[in-house]
Design an enzyme around this catalytic site. Structure first.
Site, PDB file in Angstrom:
ATOM      1  CB  CYS A  38      -0.920  -0.050   1.227  1.00 15.71           C
ATOM      2  SG  CYS A  38      -1.937   1.415   1.430  1.00 15.71           S
TER       3      CYS A  38
ATOM      4  CB  CYS B  46      -0.450   2.459   3.984  1.00 14.14           C
ATOM      5  SG  CYS B  46      -2.038   1.894   3.376  1.00 14.14           S
ATOM      6  CG  ASP B  47       3.265   1.232   4.591  1.00 17.54           C
ATOM      7  OD1 ASP B  47       2.852   1.813   5.610  1.00 17.54           O
ATOM      8  OD2 ASP B  47       3.027   0.035   4.352  1.00 17.54           O
TER       9      ASP B  47
HETATM   10  C1  FAD Z   1       1.007  -4.169   4.996  1.00 15.00           C
HETATM   11  C2  FAD Z   1      -0.196  -3.251   5.021  1.00 15.00           C
HETATM   12  C3  FAD Z   1      -0.080  -1.979   5.566  1.00 15.00           C
HETATM   13  C4  FAD Z   1      -1.186  -1.145   5.626  1.00 15.00           C
HETATM   14  N1  FAD Z   1      -1.033   0.092   6.200  1.00 15.00           N
HETATM   15  C5  FAD Z   1      -2.101   0.903   6.287  1.00 15.00           C
HETATM   16  C6  FAD Z   1      -1.974   2.203   6.876  1.00 15.00           C
HETATM   17  O1  FAD Z   1      -0.889   2.606   7.323  1.00 15.00           O
HETATM   18  N2  FAD Z   1      -3.080   2.975   6.932  1.00 15.00           N
HETATM   19  C7  FAD Z   1      -4.290   2.587   6.416  1.00 15.00           C
HETATM   20  O2  FAD Z   1      -5.256   3.344   6.516  1.00 15.00           O
HETATM   21  N3  FAD Z   1      -4.434   1.382   5.839  1.00 15.00           N
HETATM   22  C8  FAD Z   1      -3.374   0.541   5.757  1.00 15.00           C
HETATM   23  N4  FAD Z   1      -3.501  -0.669   5.137  1.00 15.00           N
HETATM   24  C9  FAD Z   1      -4.800  -1.019   4.549  1.00 15.00           C
HETATM   25  C10 FAD Z   1      -5.759  -1.468   5.640  1.00 15.00           C
HETATM   26  O3  FAD Z   1      -5.121  -2.465   6.403  1.00 15.00           O
HETATM   27  C11 FAD Z   1      -7.049  -2.007   5.029  1.00 15.00           C
HETATM   28  O4  FAD Z   1      -7.645  -1.038   4.224  1.00 15.00           O
HETATM   29  C12 FAD Z   1      -8.028  -2.408   6.137  1.00 15.00           C
HETATM   30  O5  FAD Z   1      -7.430  -3.379   6.964  1.00 15.00           O
HETATM   31  C13 FAD Z   1      -9.325  -2.961   5.561  1.00 15.00           C
HETATM   32  O6  FAD Z   1     -10.107  -3.388   6.624  1.00 15.00           O
HETATM   33  P1  FAD Z   1     -11.245  -4.482   6.447  1.00 15.00           P
HETATM   34  O7  FAD Z   1     -11.808  -4.694   7.809  1.00 15.00           O
HETATM   35  O8  FAD Z   1     -12.167  -4.086   5.358  1.00 15.00           O
HETATM   36  O9  FAD Z   1     -10.522  -5.789   5.915  1.00 15.00           O
HETATM   37  P2  FAD Z   1      -9.309  -6.635   6.501  1.00 15.00           P
HETATM   38  O10 FAD Z   1      -8.436  -5.844   7.371  1.00 15.00           O
HETATM   39  O11 FAD Z   1      -8.713  -7.297   5.299  1.00 15.00           O
HETATM   40  O12 FAD Z   1     -10.020  -7.745   7.412  1.00 15.00           O
HETATM   41  C14 FAD Z   1     -10.733  -8.794   6.845  1.00 15.00           C
HETATM   42  C15 FAD Z   1     -11.130  -9.751   7.953  1.00 15.00           C
HETATM   43  O13 FAD Z   1     -12.014 -10.733   7.423  1.00 15.00           O
HETATM   44  C16 FAD Z   1     -11.661 -11.996   7.911  1.00 15.00           C
HETATM   45  N5  FAD Z   1     -12.197 -13.017   7.004  1.00 15.00           N
HETATM   46  C17 FAD Z   1     -11.918 -13.234   5.693  1.00 15.00           C
HETATM   47  N6  FAD Z   1     -12.628 -14.286   5.225  1.00 15.00           N
HETATM   48  C18 FAD Z   1     -13.404 -14.740   6.274  1.00 15.00           C
HETATM   49  C19 FAD Z   1     -14.332 -15.791   6.432  1.00 15.00           C
HETATM   50  N7  FAD Z   1     -14.668 -16.603   5.428  1.00 15.00           N
HETATM   51  N8  FAD Z   1     -14.897 -15.964   7.652  1.00 15.00           N
HETATM   52  C20 FAD Z   1     -14.582 -15.147   8.691  1.00 15.00           C
HETATM   53  N9  FAD Z   1     -13.717 -14.106   8.580  1.00 15.00           N
HETATM   54  C21 FAD Z   1     -13.118 -13.929   7.393  1.00 15.00           C
HETATM   55  C22 FAD Z   1     -10.153 -11.942   8.029  1.00 15.00           C
HETATM   56  O14 FAD Z   1      -9.690 -12.912   8.961  1.00 15.00           O
HETATM   57  C23 FAD Z   1      -9.968 -10.528   8.568  1.00 15.00           C
HETATM   58  O15 FAD Z   1     -10.120 -10.531   9.965  1.00 15.00           O
HETATM   59  C24 FAD Z   1      -2.430  -1.547   5.088  1.00 15.00           C
HETATM   60  C25 FAD Z   1      -2.556  -2.823   4.528  1.00 15.00           C
HETATM   61  C26 FAD Z   1      -1.461  -3.669   4.503  1.00 15.00           C
HETATM   62  C27 FAD Z   1      -1.611  -5.054   3.903  1.00 15.00           C
END
Ligand code: FAD
Length: 307
Positions: free
Chosen positions: A131, A134-135
């Site tokens: 990302c 983000c970084d």
């Molecule tokens: C390395 C990295 C660094 C980042 N740094 C930043 C930053 O500095 N600032 C920022 O704003 N964003 C950052 N991001 C982006 C940010 O992490 C994402 O936008 C955010 O986490 C999205 O949140 P979410 O809850 O939609 O999904 P996710 O965080 O992807 O969570 C998805 C969840 O669903 C669960 N899941 C999936 N399938 C199933 C299933 N079948 N049954 C039950 N549970 C399931 C997973 O276990 C997980 O808990 C970064 C991403 C990465 C990879």
């Protein structure tokens, strides 16, 4: 019978849990294979409002979880492996055990596609990222590598030239999948160096817990060399975690949930939150905001249904 089951424990799911718990709906959060979601993979998060010094990604999601638990949310380990969203109540199979619920919030995220190298996995959050928004800021005047050949890779490479001294764009083919306009823009950017027909074999240095270089191989000539680099951005796409809802929740060709407005899906009572529907912003704050929207919609839906 549950009122609300939230699938996913990232920023979106945990925020939906705070809101639905405070609405007295005693939500159940199914945490999935990656408890805490994508933020659990990273280190310092500097762009989540409210933390002037930044906050560690895993601490941020854990704090939201604690906040939700404080108001009565329940969290269970395991994944939803099967879903029946066509009958009422909805039925979800969590690792072999079926549960029933009146509403579902799908916050299962979209996992970044990685190259699959062991060194890459060990260095995520320590120089390896997926990302740029983000970084990128961490790599001021540094040498950055971006891997990929689609629009996202070129967009990330362009964006990263705001920070980096030089951006090397590594692509395994000679031709690019990216649109002509993105390609022209990147080619016109003097800070971007194109390295085509080249794959990454290894990222160093796991023993130092930071990225120092990458071993590259030209697939046409066979030449192998080590390129010094500080930041390593993998931009080869995302995989929305929607397989278990296939044929029930409408998704686009890549698997992202299609929104019917607000947090609504095509199935009344099933709502979306976060990256599982968002191919554009993909940020912790937008995911948290989407979790809030889904929670409010679920609450209103239940009220309208007389629960
Ligand atoms: C390395 C990295 C660094 C980042 N740094 C930043 C930053 O500095 N600032 C920022 O704003 N964003 C950052 N991001 C982006 C940010 O992490 C994402 O936008 C955010 O986490 C999205 O949140 P979410 O809850 O939609 O999904 P996710 O965080 O992807 O969570 C998805 C969840 O669903 C669960 N899941 C999936 N399938 C199933 C299933 N079948 N049954 C039950 N549970 C399931 C997973 O276990 C997980 O808990 C970064 C991403 C990465 C990879």
């Amino acid at each position: 019978m549950r009122d609300v089951v939230i699938i996913g424990s990232g920023c979106a799911g945990n925020t939906a849990a705070v809101y639905t718990a405070r609405a007295n709906l005693k939500p159940l959060v199914v945490m999935g294979h990656e408890a805490g979601g994508q933020l659990s993979l990273t280190t310092l998060v500097e762009n989540f409002p409210g933390f002037p010094e930044g906050i560690n990604g895993p601490d941020l999601v854990e704090n939201i979880k604690k906040q939700a638990e404080h108001f009565g949310a329940e969290f269970v380990h395991g994944s939803v492996i099967e879903a029946d969203l066509l009958s009422r109540p909805f039925r979800l199979n969590i690792e072999g055990e079926w549960i029933e619920t009146r509403t579902v919030i799908v916050a299962s995220g979209a996992s970044a596609r990685w190259l699959g190298l062991e060194s890459e996995q060990k260095l995520i959050g320590h120089g390896v990222s997926s990302c740029a928004t983000c970084d990128g800021f961490f790599y001021r005047n540094k040498r950055i590598m971006v891997i990929g050949g689609g629009d996202t890779a070129l967009e990330e490479a362009n964006f990263l030239t705001r920070f980096g001294q030089e951006v090397l764009l590594i692509h395994r083919r000679e031709e690019f999948r990216a649109s002509k306009i993105m390609l022209d823009r990147a080619r016109a950017n003097p800070k971007i160096q194109f390295v085509t027909s080249t794959v990454v074999e290894e990222i160093f240095d796991v023993s130092k817990h930071l990225v120092t270089s990458a071993r590259l191989r030209n697939v046409s000539t066979g030449k192998v060399w080590e390129e010094p680099v500080d930041g390593f951005f993998v931009a080869i796409g995302h995989i929305p975690n929607t397989k278990v809802f296939k044929g029930q929740i409408h998704t686009d060709s890549e698997g992202y949930i299609i929104s019917e407005g607000g947090a609504r899906t095509n199935i009344p009572g099933v709502f979306h939150a976060g990256d599982v529907q968002d191919r554009v912003y993909r940020q912790a704050i937008t995911a948290a905001g989407a979790g809030c929207m889904a929670a409010i919609e679920a609450e209103r839906y239940l009220e309208a249904e007389g629960h």
